[in-house]
Design a protein around this motif. Structure first.
Motif, PDB file in Angstrom:
ATOM      1  N   MET A   1       0.701  -0.793  -0.116  1.00 40.58           N
ATOM      2  CA  MET A   1      -0.161  -0.007  -0.004  1.00 40.58           C
ATOM      3  C   MET A   1       0.932   1.452   0.252  1.00 40.58           C
ATOM      4  N   THR A   2       2.007   0.892   0.752  1.00 45.80           N
ATOM      5  CA  THR A   2       3.147   2.102   0.833  1.00 45.80           C
ATOM      6  C   THR A   2       3.443   2.927  -0.869  1.00 45.80           C
ATOM      7  N   SER A   3       4.098   1.713  -1.260  1.00 46.25           N
ATOM      8  CA  SER A   3       4.622   1.791  -2.377  1.00 46.25           C
ATOM      9  C   SER A   3       3.331   2.275  -3.810  1.00 46.25           C
ATOM     10  N   ILE A   4       1.961   2.399  -2.994  1.00 51.54           N
ATOM     11  CA  ILE A   4       0.786   2.537  -4.089  1.00 51.54           C
ATOM     12  C   ILE A   4       0.637   3.655  -4.069  1.00 51.54           C
ATOM     13  N   ILE A  98      -6.660  14.901  -3.907  1.00 49.42           N
ATOM     14  CA  ILE A  98      -5.759  14.436  -2.175  1.00 49.42           C
ATOM     15  C   ILE A  98      -4.242  14.309  -2.175  1.00 49.42           C
ATOM     16  N   SER A  99      -3.762  13.641  -3.591  1.00 45.72           N
ATOM     17  CA  SER A  99      -2.710  13.278  -3.853  1.00 45.72           C
ATOM     18  C   SER A  99      -1.940  14.660  -3.589  1.00 45.72           C
ATOM     19  N   TRP A 100      -2.580  15.279  -4.642  1.00 45.55           N
ATOM     20  CA  TRP A 100      -1.731  16.838  -5.257  1.00 45.55           C
ATOM     21  C   TRP A 100      -1.773  17.508  -4.201  1.00 45.55           C
ATOM     22  N   LEU A 101      -2.945  18.125  -3.370  1.00 46.92           N
ATOM     23  CA  LEU A 101      -3.496  18.887  -2.317  1.00 46.92           C
ATOM     24  C   LEU A 101      -2.710  18.539  -0.957  1.00 46.92           C
ATOM     25  N   SER A 110       3.712  12.484   6.979  1.00 44.69           N
ATOM     26  CA  SER A 110       2.458  12.018   8.217  1.00 44.69           C
ATOM     27  C   SER A 110       1.628  10.887   7.282  1.00 44.69           C
ATOM     28  N   LEU A 111       1.200  10.636   8.340  1.00 41.64           N
ATOM     29  CA  LEU A 111      -0.037   9.273   7.781  1.00 41.64           C
ATOM     30  C   LEU A 111      -1.339  10.147   6.924  1.00 41.64           C
ATOM     31  N   TRP A 112      -1.371  11.438   7.222  1.00 45.27           N
ATOM     32  CA  TRP A 112      -2.242  11.579   5.909  1.00 45.27           C
ATOM     33  C   TRP A 112      -2.332  11.473   4.756  1.00 45.27           C
ATOM     34  N   ALA A 115      -4.320   9.300   2.990  1.00 46.25           N
ATOM     35  CA  ALA A 115      -5.506   8.897   2.539  1.00 46.25           C
ATOM     36  C   ALA A 115      -6.032   9.271   1.044  1.00 46.25           C
ATOM     37  N   ASN A 116      -4.760   8.827  -0.116  1.00 45.27           N
ATOM     38  CA  ASN A 116      -5.058   8.537  -0.772  1.00 45.27           C
ATOM     39  C   ASN A 116      -5.649   7.172  -2.017  1.00 45.27           C
ATOM     40  N   LEU A 117      -5.257   6.615  -0.577  1.00 45.68           N
ATOM     41  CA  LEU A 117      -5.892   5.283  -0.580  1.00 45.68           C
ATOM     42  C   LEU A 117      -7.603   4.858  -0.866  1.00 45.68           C
ATOM     43  N   ALA A 118      -7.992   5.797   0.102  1.00 40.66           N
ATOM     44  CA  ALA A 118      -9.231   6.569   0.265  1.00 40.66           C
ATOM     45  C   ALA A 118     -10.293   5.908  -0.970  1.00 40.66           C
ATOM     46  N   PRO A 119      -9.790   6.673  -1.770  1.00 39.01           N
ATOM     47  CA  PRO A 119     -10.392   6.810  -3.235  1.00 39.01           C
ATOM     48  C   PRO A 119     -10.527   5.224  -3.637  1.00 39.01           C
ATOM     49  N   VAL A 120      -9.447   4.693  -3.868  1.00 38.90           N
ATOM     50  CA  VAL A 120      -9.286   2.826  -4.962  1.00 38.90           C
ATOM     51  C   VAL A 120     -10.055   2.015  -3.476  1.00 38.90           C
TER      52      VAL A 120
END
Length: 123
Positions: A1-4, A98-101, A110-112, A115-120
């Motif tokens: 998940m980290t690499s994605i 989300i990734s850009w912002l 940051s663990l935030w 958050a870009n994984l949530a839409p997936v």
């Protein structure tokens, strides 16, 4: 998940995020109203399984019967086109935005940033 998550952040440049936003907005303005009008026409203003929170087998059969054969065919075509494409467009928009912002808002560690994984997951 980290690499994605990192890959999403790496590809979410200004241009990619803006492109995803434009595609999403064009889809919302050009495709969505036509799809809604078509669904309304095909269902003849009646109920739809997509907009019903709870329905019985009998109610579903009654809906299908009210559509008629051409309405049922149109409903199936819509599910195999629009309903397959829209989640990808929406997820691409959310992931890139989300990734850009969040790259601009939160520290890199940051663990935030994940958050870009949530839409997936939602898709």
């Amino acid at each position: 998940m980290t690499s994605i998550s990192k890959w999403f952040r790496r590809i979410s440049t200004n241009g990619v995020a803006l492109s995803a936003l434009v595609i999403f907005l064009v889809f919302m303005v050009a495709v969505l109203p036509g799809q809604a009008a078509s669904a309304e026409t095909q269902s003849q203003g009646g109920d739809s399984p997509d907009t019903s929170l709870v329905y019985t087998k009998e109610k579903l059969y009654a809906m299908a019967e009210s559509y008629g054969e051409s309405g049922r065919n149109a409903y199936i075509r819509a599910r195999w086109t629009f309903d397959l494409i829209f989640p990808f467009i929406y997820a691409a928009f959310l992931v890139t935005s989300i990734s850009w912002l969040y790259q601009k808002t939160f520290p890199k560690d940051s663990l935030w940033q994940y958050a870009n994984l949530a839409p997936v997951l939602g898709m």
